[in-house]
Structures are given as structure tokens and as C-alpha cells.
Design a protein around this motif. Sequence first.
Motif, PDB file in Angstrom:
ATOM      1  N   LEU A   8     -28.488 -51.854 -37.697  1.00  0.00           N
ATOM      2  CA  LEU A   8     -27.998 -50.476 -37.710  1.00  0.00           C
ATOM      3  C   LEU A   8     -27.165 -50.205 -38.957  1.00  0.00           C
ATOM      4  O   LEU A   8     -27.316 -49.164 -39.616  1.00  0.00           O
TER       5      LEU A   8
ATOM      6  N   THR B 208     -28.018 -47.555 -42.008  1.00  0.00           N
ATOM      7  CA  THR B 208     -27.018 -46.538 -42.331  1.00  0.00           C
ATOM      8  C   THR B 208     -26.582 -46.642 -43.788  1.00  0.00           C
ATOM      9  O   THR B 208     -26.441 -45.628 -44.485  1.00  0.00           O
TER      10      THR B 208
ATOM     11  N   ALA C 235     -27.750 -48.229 -27.643  1.00  0.00           N
ATOM     12  CA  ALA C 235     -28.822 -49.224 -27.709  1.00  0.00           C
ATOM     13  C   ALA C 235     -29.138 -49.772 -26.321  1.00  0.00           C
ATOM     14  O   ALA C 235     -28.226 -50.146 -25.582  1.00  0.00           O
TER      15      ALA C 235
ATOM     16  N   THR D 201     -25.035 -44.737 -32.211  1.00  0.00           N
ATOM     17  CA  THR D 201     -26.238 -44.944 -31.412  1.00  0.00           C
ATOM     18  C   THR D 201     -25.880 -45.407 -30.013  1.00  0.00           C
ATOM     19  O   THR D 201     -24.741 -45.793 -29.743  1.00  0.00           O
TER      20      THR D 201
END
Length: 211
Positions: A49, A53, A128, A126
Motif C-alpha cells: 500500500l 501511494t 483490507a 484503505t
Amino acid sequence: MSPGFLRLGAALLASLSLIAPAAAQSDAFPNRPVTLVVPFPPGGSMDALARITATRLAETWGKPVLVDNRAGAGGLIGAQRVKAAPADGYTLLVTNSALVQGAVSSLATAPPYDPINDFTAVMQMTLAPVVYVINPRLPARTVQEYVALVKREPRKHSFGSGGSNQTLHLFGAVFNDAAGLDMAHVPFKGDAAIVNDIVAGHISGGFVTIA
């Protein structure tokens, strides 16, 4: 085995005193590289992630965005790295609930930071899915078969997590207790290492996030 989905959130945080300095230099920010600190090893969901990003932010800002993996102590090391950095917006923490759990853990008798007052949340990144996975060579294809197998072979099986007293450890402990199992807990520094040891047969299973 059929996955039961839970969700684990990830957030981007910075030192609490970030807001004022950043506002003062907002016209120029960023004018040098920004670092995203990940308190887990490379290869896991949080690392993936952060790298996605970082790539997008670098494209948007036109400045390098680096990923710095500072794994260990259930996320404490990475969090300390960000707390100790200048509060100028150039060092950010990509983490999950480990930020809070690490500080209040029984292993942290003198917490090195206050998860509420030493950091401020920039954004939720997020949610997950979390699943329990097992070694494919085990003779079990459902949760019921896995539970029956572990009960037939007491003290032979173990489950892994990303660190003692962290979210996935707690999930495993609750599963252990609710199903009446006697699996030993094996702490790791992150999801990638857990999966490797499950596939190799060193541990039977564990809760992991899906990257």
C-alpha cells in the motif's frame, strides 16, 4: 478453506505538531523528498500500500517519495521513527491499529509514545480483508475440518501473526479460544514472513491481510 472476511484499516499519520509548520510552508510543500515510514517488513500488505501511494504522490508532487521499512516490536520502532522526526510533514507513518496496540501492549511497560496525542491522522487509506490461511498440504478444506484436525493433534499446530498483542494475534487468540484449540502463537515481523512459513509447513496457519 472458506474465508471469513474481517477488515483491517490502514491510515496515514504524522507528528501532531505537523499542521502548523505545514500550513506555514504550504505554497512550497513539498520542496524535497517525502518519506513514508512502514513499521513492517517489505513484501506485506502495508508495504504494498505504501509503495503504491508513494508512486502516485511522486507523480502528483514531482518530488521523490521514499518508503522506509522500520520493522520490529509490533510497530513500535516505525512509530518512534516518525515521532522523533521533525514535525514538518516530510516524514509520515503508514500504519494500522498496531500504532495503538503497540503502545498499550503488556510488552511496552513504558510506552515510547502516546498514540493519541503524539500523532494526528492525515487520512484513512484503505480497509483490507483479513483471512485465515493454512498450509495446503494439511488434510483440511473447511474451517470445520481444520478445527477437527487440530483437536485430534493437540499441541502439534501453531498459528502466526505480525507480532505479539497486535490485531492479527488477537484474532488468532480469539479463534483458538472459541474453537477450543491449543495452537501455539508464533510472532513474526509482518505478513510476508507468515505466508512463507505457512507454505513451508513451519506453522499450520494464521490470519493475514490480503494485499
